[in-house]
Design a protein around this motif. Structure first.
Motif, PDB file in Angstrom:
ATOM      1  N   ASN A  85       0.783  -1.233   0.000  1.00 40.17           N
ATOM      2  CA  ASN A  85       0.000   0.000   0.000  1.00 40.17           C
ATOM      3  C   ASN A  85       0.817   1.287   0.000  1.00 40.17           C
ATOM      4  O   ASN A  85       0.326   2.318  -0.448  1.00 40.17           O
ATOM      5  N   GLY A  87       2.763   4.573  -0.611  1.00 42.11           N
ATOM      6  CA  GLY A  87       2.922   5.370  -1.816  1.00 42.11           C
ATOM      7  C   GLY A  87       2.994   6.851  -1.502  1.00 42.11           C
ATOM      8  O   GLY A  87       2.554   7.291  -0.437  1.00 42.11           O
ATOM      9  N   VAL A 105       9.517   9.510  -6.731  1.00 38.39           N
ATOM     10  CA  VAL A 105       8.217   8.831  -6.709  1.00 38.39           C
ATOM     11  C   VAL A 105       8.366   7.356  -7.060  1.00 38.39           C
ATOM     12  O   VAL A 105       7.790   6.483  -6.393  1.00 38.39           O
ATOM     13  N   VAL A 108       9.630   4.852  -4.252  1.00 36.25           N
ATOM     14  CA  VAL A 108       8.656   4.373  -3.275  1.00 36.25           C
ATOM     15  C   VAL A 108       7.546   3.582  -3.949  1.00 36.25           C
ATOM     16  O   VAL A 108       7.253   2.430  -3.586  1.00 36.25           O
ATOM     17  N   ASN A 109       6.898   4.198  -4.939  1.00 35.37           N
ATOM     18  CA  ASN A 109       5.675   3.627  -5.504  1.00 35.37           C
ATOM     19  C   ASN A 109       5.904   2.392  -6.367  1.00 35.37           C
ATOM     20  O   ASN A 109       5.029   1.524  -6.438  1.00 35.37           O
ATOM     21  N   ALA A 113       7.199  -1.025  -3.968  1.00 33.72           N
ATOM     22  CA  ALA A 113       6.133  -2.014  -4.145  1.00 33.72           C
ATOM     23  C   ALA A 113       6.704  -3.346  -4.628  1.00 33.72           C
ATOM     24  O   ALA A 113       6.270  -4.423  -4.188  1.00 33.72           O
ATOM     25  N   SER A 136      -4.211   2.558  -8.598  1.00 34.28           N
ATOM     26  CA  SER A 136      -5.006   3.786  -8.642  1.00 34.28           C
ATOM     27  C   SER A 136      -5.711   3.883  -9.989  1.00 34.28           C
ATOM     28  O   SER A 136      -5.208   3.369 -11.001  1.00 34.28           O
ATOM     29  N   TYR A 149       3.200   9.569 -10.559  1.00 32.81           N
ATOM     30  CA  TYR A 149       2.254   8.811  -9.746  1.00 32.81           C
ATOM     31  C   TYR A 149       1.415   7.887 -10.629  1.00 32.81           C
ATOM     32  O   TYR A 149       1.305   6.676 -10.369  1.00 32.81           O
ATOM     33  N   SER A 152       3.528   5.064 -12.145  1.00 35.19           N
ATOM     34  CA  SER A 152       3.902   4.069 -11.133  1.00 35.19           C
ATOM     35  C   SER A 152       2.727   3.168 -10.784  1.00 35.19           C
ATOM     36  O   SER A 152       2.890   1.953 -10.589  1.00 35.19           O
ATOM     37  N   LYS A 153       1.530   3.731 -10.733  1.00 34.61           N
ATOM     38  CA  LYS A 153       0.354   2.940 -10.374  1.00 34.61           C
ATOM     39  C   LYS A 153      -0.078   2.015 -11.514  1.00 34.61           C
ATOM     40  O   LYS A 153      -0.578   0.905 -11.273  1.00 34.61           O
ATOM     41  N   VAL A 156       2.423  -0.944 -11.141  1.00 38.75           N
ATOM     42  CA  VAL A 156       2.221  -1.907 -10.048  1.00 38.75           C
ATOM     43  C   VAL A 156       0.981  -2.765 -10.280  1.00 38.75           C
ATOM     44  O   VAL A 156       0.929  -3.927  -9.852  1.00 38.75           O
TER      45      VAL A 156
END
Length: 252
Positions: A85, A87, A105, A108-109, A113, A136, A149, A152-153, A156
């Protein structure tokens, strides 16, 4: 009302557990019988503030720190569940972003992950388990101004699908959830959000932002936690490799 104890005696990892969706997941897991929780966040005070039943391991540090996982992974042997989770957010058009901001970013993301999921899968081993990666809707629907962001989403979410294929024969399910707008602290880092809060207040700011969502509102962290725990639980035993959208109609 009696709380369903569908995680009775099980162990679970939650990253980004000090606030928002992560904290809601940690509380719900404890309420539903989890015996051992591994909670990771950079916010140690936030972790300490969680009053949870069971054997709770609070790990203060960044999911992007490879040394954290080298130390934690052996402690998680036999892990049953993992919620990937943690992010951070970012703002600005792609053409104006520095590589340093992009990498901040992604560290981490995406990298975080990856290390979280990889460590979780190894800890589960051949005994089976389940994981949910928090993606997301911005990884599905392009939204201007949040390039790192959103990218990255998207990454993942696809990582979860690949991991689902790779680990199905081991009895490990991997799914992702793609939330739309959720009332969490991640908004606090945005300059536009801060200016709006200063001008009209937080509640009015969130209501204005939610106008792009057909339901007309943002979800709560608790609502997201319930969906995540469904995917994590035995009730979803035939679901793997799925990216579940929970967005009040935002992506329609």
């Amino acid at each position: 009302m009696t709380q369903i104890q569908d995680f009775q005696g099980r162990s679970a990892l939650v990253t980004g557990a000090a606030s928002g969706i992560g904290a809601a997941c940690a509380r719900s897991l404890a309420e539903r019988g989890a015996a051992q929780l591994f909670l990771v966040d950079v916010d140690g005070a936030g972790l300490d503030a969680l009053d949870l039943a069971g054997n709770v391991h609070r790990i203060t540090g960044s999911v992007a720190d490879e040394a954290l996982w080298a130390e934690l992974e052996p402690q998680m042997t036999g892990l049953d569940h993992s919620i990937v989770n943690a992010g951070i957010g970012s703002g600005g058009p792609i053409a104006s972003l520095s590589l340093a901001e992009w990498r901040r970013v992604m560290a981490v993301n995406l990298d975080g992950a990856f290390m979280t999921l990889a460590s979780s899968l190894r800890a589960m081993g051949e005994s089976g388990g389940s994981a949910v990666v928090v993606a997301s809707t911005t990884g599905i629907k392009p939204v201007a101004g949040i390039g790192p962001y959103g990218v990255s989403k998207a990454a993942v979410a696809h990582m979860a699908r690949i991991a689902a294929v790779e680990n199905a024969k081991l009895g490990i399910r991997v799914n992702a959830i793609a939330p739309g707008g959720v009332d969490t602290a991640i908004w606090e880092s945005g300059e536009d959000f801060k200016r709006s809060v200063a001008a009209i207040g937080r509640d009015s700011t969130l209501k204005a932002m939610a106008k792009t969502t057909p339901s007309g509102r943002f979800a709560s962290s608790e609502e997201m936690a319930e969906t995540i725990l469904y995917l994590l639980s035995d009730a979803a035993s035939n679901i793997t490799g799925h990216v579940m959208v929970s967005d009040g109609g935002f992506t329609l």
